[in-house]
Design a protein around this motif. Structure first.
Motif, short mmCIF file in Angstrom:
data_model
loop_
_atom_site.label_atom_id
_atom_site.label_comp_id
_atom_site.label_asym_id
_atom_site.label_seq_id
_atom_site.Cartn_x
_atom_site.Cartn_y
_atom_site.Cartn_z
N ASP A 22 0.84 -1.19 0.00
CA ASP A 22 0.00 0.00 0.00
C ASP A 22 0.87 1.24 0.00
O ASP A 22 1.94 1.27 0.63
CB ASP A 22 -0.91 0.01 1.23
N GLY A 58 2.72 4.64 0.72
CA GLY A 58 3.05 5.46 1.88
C GLY A 58 2.77 6.92 1.59
O GLY A 58 2.27 7.29 0.52
N PRO A 59 3.12 7.80 2.52
CA PRO A 59 2.74 9.22 2.40
C PRO A 59 3.31 9.93 1.17
O PRO A 59 2.67 10.84 0.65
CB PRO A 59 3.26 9.83 3.70
N ASP A 60 4.49 9.54 0.70
CA ASP A 60 5.08 10.24 -0.45
C ASP A 60 4.42 9.86 -1.77
O ASP A 60 4.32 10.67 -2.69
CB ASP A 60 6.58 9.95 -0.54
N ALA A 78 1.24 8.13 -2.06
CA ALA A 78 -0.22 8.05 -2.01
C ALA A 78 -0.94 9.12 -2.83
O ALA A 78 -2.00 8.82 -3.41
CB ALA A 78 -0.69 8.08 -0.56
N PRO A 79 -0.45 10.35 -2.93
CA PRO A 79 -1.15 11.32 -3.78
C PRO A 79 -1.17 10.96 -5.26
O PRO A 79 -1.94 11.55 -6.03
CB PRO A 79 -0.37 12.63 -3.54
N TYR A 91 -2.37 4.38 -5.32
CA TYR A 91 -2.74 3.73 -4.07
C TYR A 91 -1.81 2.59 -3.69
O TYR A 91 -1.86 2.07 -2.56
CB TYR A 91 -4.19 3.21 -4.14
N GLN A 131 2.50 1.16 -4.14
CA GLN A 131 3.84 1.61 -4.48
C GLN A 131 4.82 0.45 -4.45
O GLN A 131 4.60 -0.56 -3.78
CB GLN A 131 4.32 2.69 -3.52
N TRP A 158 7.56 1.38 4.66
CA TRP A 158 7.68 2.70 4.06
C TRP A 158 8.94 3.39 4.58
O TRP A 158 9.34 3.22 5.73
CB TRP A 158 6.49 3.58 4.44
N GLN A 179 8.39 9.87 5.75
CA GLN A 179 7.80 10.87 4.87
C GLN A 179 8.84 11.90 4.46
O GLN A 179 9.64 12.36 5.27
CB GLN A 179 6.63 11.56 5.57
#
Length: 205
Positions: free
Chosen positions: A146, A148-150, A152-153, A156, A158, A183, A186
């Motif tokens: 799934d 991670g923060p970097d 995800a934008p 969905y 990585q 992950w 960030q």
């Protein structure tokens, strides 16, 4: 999902970093040809460092095909990591950037927007992968999780870039996969926009 990545680092620099990390690199097929490439695409031949059965703290630097054919014939270029241990055939995929694609910001633009992810701390890095025999030749695929923060934008899911202190653990099958496949903090994967090709059609397992 990642179907395109970049490697523009020379072989001497690659070997030196592994030596600095006390990871012994063997080249059983001779010094591999590693030309600088802005785009490495599915089915291309590219360098990996694969685990050596029965040996800890070492790896083999070889060129292999990215993706093997699924039972339906589509290339398996990404492979889900969740719930899997990967007790053999682990590898590190060498890269200095990877790409993701999103719907175009401009409605009239036919091509997808292309985004390049790099790593903050180092010029190049390794992506967690596995390799196997295939009907054509030995091949590798990138593991996924799934986003991670970097990432995800942009997607969905990585692929899994690894910090340098994780490399030796990944090529050691005795180390649990869950202890490595995580992950990065960030902000570790800065992104810049590129306008490029549409995504390839393949299969993710």
């Amino acid at each position: 999902m990642c179907n395109d990545y970049r490697l523009e680092i020379d072989i001497a620099s690659i070997v030196k970093v592994f030596e600095d990390l006390k990871i012994r690199i063997k080249m059983p097929e001779g010094k591999p040809n590693v030309p600088a490439r802005e785009d490495i695409k599915i089915t291309d031949i590219a360098p990996i460092v694969r685990s050596v059965e029965g040996e800890r703290g070492s790896g083999e630097l070889v060129n292999r095909r990215w993706s093997w054919p699924s039972p339906k014939g589509k290339p398996v270029y990404n492979f889900r990591s969740e719930g899997r241990e990967f007790t053999s055939n682990r590898c590190l995929i060498l890269a200095d950037g990877f790409y993701e694609f999103t719907d175009p910001a401009e409605p009239k633009q036919k091509r997808l927007d292309k985004w390049l992810f790099t790593m903050t701390d180092h010029r190049w890095f390794c992506i967690a992968g596995i390799w196997r025999e295939s009907p054509q030749e030995e091949a590798f695929t990138m593991l996924t999780m799934d986003a991670g923060p970097d990432v995800a934008p942009y997607h969905y899911r990585q692929i899994i870039p690894l910090a340098r202190h994780q490399w030796a653990k990944w090529v050691d099958p005795a180390v649990a996969a869950a202890d490595v496949l995580r992950w990065l903090p960030q902000g570790s994967l800065p992104v810049t926009q590129v306008y490029g090709a549409p995504p390839a059609q393949g299969e993710m397992l």
